[in-house]
Design an enzyme around this catalytic site. Structure first.
Site, PDB file in Angstrom:
ATOM      1  N   LYS A   1      -9.547   1.206   4.052  1.00 23.93           N
ATOM      2  CA  LYS A   1      -8.873   2.591   3.820  1.00 23.93           C
ATOM      3  C   LYS A   1     -10.344   3.575   4.291  1.00 23.93           C
ATOM      4  O   LYS A   1     -11.647   3.114   3.612  1.00 23.93           O
ATOM      5  CB  LYS A   1      -7.921   3.246   3.074  1.00 23.93           C
ATOM      6  CG  LYS A   1      -7.770   4.457   2.790  1.00 23.93           C
ATOM      7  CD  LYS A   1      -6.979   5.140   1.423  1.00 23.93           C
ATOM      8  CE  LYS A   1      -8.540   5.394   0.401  1.00 23.93           C
ATOM      9  NZ  LYS A   1      -8.164   7.487   0.915  1.00 23.93           N
TER      10      LYS A   1
ATOM     11  N   ASP B   1      -6.235   7.701   6.731  1.00 19.79           N
ATOM     12  CA  ASP B   1      -5.822   8.338   5.455  1.00 19.79           C
ATOM     13  C   ASP B   1      -6.239   9.481   5.452  1.00 19.79           C
ATOM     14  O   ASP B   1      -7.211  10.070   5.380  1.00 19.79           O
ATOM     15  CB  ASP B   1      -6.380   8.187   3.671  1.00 19.79           C
ATOM     16  CG  ASP B   1      -5.813   8.791   2.544  1.00 19.79           C
ATOM     17  OD1 ASP B   1      -5.091   9.501   3.213  1.00 19.79           O
ATOM     18  OD2 ASP B   1      -6.682   9.111   1.563  1.00 19.79           O
ATOM     19  N   LEU B   2      -5.398   9.997   6.731  1.00 22.90           N
ATOM     20  CA  LEU B   2      -5.811  11.561   7.553  1.00 22.90           C
ATOM     21  C   LEU B   2      -5.270  12.438   6.176  1.00 22.90           C
ATOM     22  O   LEU B   2      -5.009  13.642   6.925  1.00 22.90           O
ATOM     23  CB  LEU B   2      -5.502  11.526   8.666  1.00 22.90           C
ATOM     24  CG  LEU B   2      -6.112  10.069   9.793  1.00 22.90           C
ATOM     25  CD1 LEU B   2      -6.016  10.551  11.235  1.00 22.90           C
ATOM     26  CD2 LEU B   2      -7.799  10.610   9.493  1.00 22.90           C
TER      27      LEU B   2
ATOM     28  N   HIS C   1      -0.928  17.463   7.691  1.00 25.24           N
ATOM     29  CA  HIS C   1      -0.104  18.693   7.316  1.00 25.24           C
ATOM     30  C   HIS C   1      -0.589  19.536   8.274  1.00 25.24           C
ATOM     31  O   HIS C   1      -1.871  20.649   7.822  1.00 25.24           O
ATOM     32  CB  HIS C   1      -0.996  19.502   5.672  1.00 25.24           C
ATOM     33  CG  HIS C   1       0.164  19.904   4.873  1.00 25.24           C
ATOM     34  ND1 HIS C   1      -0.335  19.517   3.841  1.00 25.24           N
ATOM     35  CD2 HIS C   1       0.837  20.917   5.173  1.00 25.24           C
ATOM     36  CE1 HIS C   1       0.763  21.351   3.369  1.00 25.24           C
ATOM     37  NE2 HIS C   1       0.912  21.166   4.337  1.00 25.24           N
ATOM     38  N   ASP C   2       0.891  19.977   9.086  1.00 20.77           N
ATOM     39  CA  ASP C   2       0.495  20.764  10.551  1.00 20.77           C
ATOM     40  C   ASP C   2       1.626  20.535  10.338  1.00 20.77           C
ATOM     41  O   ASP C   2       2.771  20.981  10.105  1.00 20.77           O
ATOM     42  CB  ASP C   2      -0.496  20.560  11.261  1.00 20.77           C
ATOM     43  CG  ASP C   2      -1.153  21.944  12.054  1.00 20.77           C
ATOM     44  OD1 ASP C   2      -0.780  22.004  12.289  1.00 20.77           O
ATOM     45  OD2 ASP C   2      -2.519  21.420  12.152  1.00 20.77           O
ATOM     46  N   ILE C   3       1.927  21.964  11.979  1.00 17.82           N
ATOM     47  CA  ILE C   3       3.225  22.104  12.358  1.00 17.82           C
ATOM     48  C   ILE C   3       3.914  20.852  12.850  1.00 17.82           C
ATOM     49  O   ILE C   3       2.967  20.090  13.063  1.00 17.82           O
ATOM     50  CB  ILE C   3       3.697  22.879  13.204  1.00 17.82           C
ATOM     51  CG1 ILE C   3       2.441  22.460  14.673  1.00 17.82           C
ATOM     52  CG2 ILE C   3       2.910  24.681  12.504  1.00 17.82           C
ATOM     53  CD1 ILE C   3       2.937  23.788  15.683  1.00 17.82           C
TER      54      ILE C   3
ATOM     55  N   ASN D   1       5.400  19.443  15.027  1.00 18.99           N
ATOM     56  CA  ASN D   1       4.875  19.183  16.814  1.00 18.99           C
ATOM     57  C   ASN D   1       3.232  18.467  16.517  1.00 18.99           C
ATOM     58  O   ASN D   1       2.965  17.683  17.334  1.00 18.99           O
ATOM     59  CB  ASN D   1       5.026  19.933  18.013  1.00 18.99           C
ATOM     60  CG  ASN D   1       4.239  20.009  19.389  1.00 18.99           C
ATOM     61  OD1 ASN D   1       4.988  18.815  19.477  1.00 18.99           O
ATOM     62  ND2 ASN D   1       2.903  20.301  20.203  1.00 18.99           N
ATOM     63  N   THR D   2       2.450  19.217  16.504  1.00 17.73           N
ATOM     64  CA  THR D   2       0.750  19.178  16.391  1.00 17.73           C
ATOM     65  C   THR D   2       1.148  17.548  14.908  1.00 17.73           C
ATOM     66  O   THR D   2       0.276  16.413  15.552  1.00 17.73           O
ATOM     67  CB  THR D   2       0.252  19.690  15.387  1.00 17.73           C
ATOM     68  OG1 THR D   2       0.347  20.919  16.163  1.00 17.73           O
ATOM     69  CG2 THR D   2      -1.142  19.207  15.145  1.00 17.73           C
TER      70      THR D   2
ATOM     71  N   THR E   1      -4.120  12.323  -6.665  1.00 21.25           N
ATOM     72  CA  THR E   1      -4.497  12.297  -8.375  1.00 21.25           C
ATOM     73  C   THR E   1      -5.375  12.545  -8.878  1.00 21.25           C
ATOM     74  O   THR E   1      -5.408  12.819  -9.908  1.00 21.25           O
ATOM     75  CB  THR E   1      -4.261  10.833  -8.606  1.00 21.25           C
ATOM     76  OG1 THR E   1      -5.568  10.594  -7.117  1.00 21.25           O
ATOM     77  CG2 THR E   1      -3.339   9.770  -8.227  1.00 21.25           C
TER      78      THR E   1
ATOM     79  N   ARG F   1      -8.656   3.715 -12.385  1.00 24.92           N
ATOM     80  CA  ARG F   1      -9.368   2.842 -12.581  1.00 24.92           C
ATOM     81  C   ARG F   1      -9.906   1.997 -13.833  1.00 24.92           C
ATOM     82  O   ARG F   1      -9.277   2.195 -14.382  1.00 24.92           O
ATOM     83  CB  ARG F   1     -10.064   3.990 -13.735  1.00 24.92           C
ATOM     84  CG  ARG F   1     -10.612   5.986 -12.977  1.00 24.92           C
ATOM     85  CD  ARG F   1     -11.536   5.705 -12.066  1.00 24.92           C
ATOM     86  NE  ARG F   1     -12.323   6.586 -11.266  1.00 24.92           N
ATOM     87  CZ  ARG F   1     -11.985   6.604  -9.748  1.00 24.92           C
ATOM     88  NH1 ARG F   1     -11.668   5.489  -9.608  1.00 24.92           N
ATOM     89  NH2 ARG F   1     -13.245   7.303  -8.999  1.00 24.92           N
TER      90      ARG F   1
ATOM     91  N   GLN G   1     -10.615  12.115 -10.453  1.00 30.29           N
ATOM     92  CA  GLN G   1      -9.477  12.572 -10.910  1.00 30.29           C
ATOM     93  C   GLN G   1      -8.980  12.746 -11.686  1.00 30.29           C
ATOM     94  O   GLN G   1      -9.618  12.921 -12.702  1.00 30.29           O
ATOM     95  CB  GLN G   1      -9.454  10.592 -10.562  1.00 30.29           C
ATOM     96  CG  GLN G   1      -9.378  10.019  -9.189  1.00 30.29           C
ATOM     97  CD  GLN G   1      -8.766   9.865  -8.338  1.00 30.29           C
ATOM     98  OE1 GLN G   1      -8.214  11.336  -8.017  1.00 30.29           O
ATOM     99  NE2 GLN G   1      -9.416   9.084  -6.717  1.00 30.29           N
TER     100      GLN G   1
HETATM  101  O1  C5P Z   1     -13.497   6.699  -4.944  1.00 30.25           O
HETATM  102  P1  C5P Z   1     -11.767   6.443  -5.998  1.00 30.25           P
HETATM  103  O2  C5P Z   1     -11.457   5.268  -6.263  1.00 30.25           O
HETATM  104  O3  C5P Z   1     -11.735   7.890  -7.053  1.00 30.25           O
HETATM  105  O4  C5P Z   1     -11.205   7.041  -4.525  1.00 30.25           O
HETATM  106  C1  C5P Z   1      -9.793   7.004  -4.261  1.00 30.25           C
HETATM  107  C2  C5P Z   1      -9.297   7.240  -3.010  1.00 30.25           C
HETATM  108  O5  C5P Z   1      -7.946   7.354  -2.452  1.00 30.25           O
HETATM  109  C3  C5P Z   1      -9.875   8.508  -1.972  1.00 30.25           C
HETATM  110  O6  C5P Z   1     -10.397   7.574  -0.375  1.00 30.25           O
HETATM  111  C4  C5P Z   1      -9.018   9.850  -1.435  1.00 30.25           C
HETATM  112  O7  C5P Z   1      -9.186  10.581  -0.697  1.00 30.25           O
HETATM  113  C5  C5P Z   1      -7.706   8.555  -1.958  1.00 30.25           C
HETATM  114  N1  C5P Z   1      -6.641   9.430  -2.585  1.00 30.25           N
HETATM  115  C6  C5P Z   1      -6.486  10.023  -3.799  1.00 30.25           C
HETATM  116  N2  C5P Z   1      -5.713  10.719  -3.994  1.00 30.25           N
HETATM  117  C7  C5P Z   1      -4.025  10.825  -3.895  1.00 30.25           C
HETATM  118  C8  C5P Z   1      -4.258  10.281  -2.048  1.00 30.25           C
HETATM  119  C9  C5P Z   1      -5.066   9.668  -2.094  1.00 30.25           C
HETATM  120  O8  C5P Z   1      -7.290   9.673  -4.177  1.00 30.25           O
HETATM  121  N3  C5P Z   1      -3.447  11.411  -3.838  1.00 30.25           N
END
Ligand code: C5P
Length: 241
Positions: free
Chosen positions: A35, A62-63, A66-68, A70-71, A121, A182, A191
């Protein structure tokens, strides 16, 4: 083990290309998907996506768009043209944005699974209230999941906490990608709504996202293998039921 491994996504939240490619080399064969998120993509861009794909790695971009509408549709088209397997948008961008994103992904030459992020999360109940969310986090996540489903999306990123309910509601029509994982005893860090790999699989996860517990381990490949073993055991238990 192959099925268990294919369900493990490692978050390459590292500073640069050198660190990312070193992690890819170390973890190839130990995880299913790499990712790339905001940190590394902002620095290295599409070239790194192509480089990992060229080395045989599967890529999840994983970008969290979140925008309008069209964008976002344009960004989805650009991301899909890179051949990534998964791409995220924020469900809170609203129905029109989600529909535009869905249409753009559907019309792309290669299939990309578009995932809607519900409640992050890292968000705890007090954080949700501070940004004006009324009610529980679970009901907010459900609302966003309904919105994404209605817009045609068939993938969600959500916490393991609301997963049993959402899996029960959507069954196999939705793919569930679960971050905030975890292993027992690991530090929670930023988290808030975490689960162990086994708990997330038992709750119905399709894929698990793990970043720091693997990347910061003294032996990342060994840490990944441990997560995969835990996934395999939990899968065997759920399949027996
Ligand atoms: O290091 P860690 O296990 O906390 O990384 C979690 C990854 O999941 C990060 O890259 C974070 O951007 C992504 N993520 C998240 N919660 C979300 C969506 C994505 O932690 N709801």
């Amino acid at each position: 083990m192959t099925e268990a491994r294919s369900r493990l996504i490692v978050a390459l939240d590292v500073p640069d290309r050198t660190a990312a490619l070193a992690a890819v080399e170390r973890l190839a064969g130990h995880v299913g998907i790499f990712k790339l998120g905001l940190q590394i993509f902002t620095r290295e861009g599409p070239a790194l996506v192509r480089e990992i794909a060229h080395r045989g790695g599967r890529v999840f971009l994983d970008l969290k768009l979140h925008d309008i509408p069209n964008t976002v549709a344009g960004a989805v088209r650009s991301a899909c043209s890179l051949g990534v397997e998964m791409l995220t948008v924020h469900a809170s961008g609203g129905r029109k944005m989600l529909e535009a994103a869905h249409d753009a992904a559907r019309d792309a030459p290669a299939p990309t699974l578009l995932l809607a992020v519900t409640a992050l999360t890292s968000i705890a109940p007090e954080d949700a209230h501070s940004i004006g969310i009324q009610g529980s986090l679970a009901s907010w996540a459900e609302r966003l999941a309904d919105l994404a489903f209605g817009a045609g999306l068939r993938g969600l990123v959500t916490s393991a906490h609301e997963l049993p309910y959402l899996r029960g509601k959507f069954g196999d029509t939705m793919c569930f990608v679960i971050p905030g994982i975890r292993p027992s005893g690991a530090a929670v860090q930023d988290q808030a709504r975490t689960a162990t790999p086994a708990d997330a699989i038992r709750a119905g996860a399709s894929y698990l996202v793990v970043g720091r517990p693997i990347l910061e381990a003294s032996d990342p490949a060994f840490a990944a293998d441990q997560v995969v073993r835990e996934i395999a055991t939990a899968l065997a238990q759920t399949q027996k039921q």
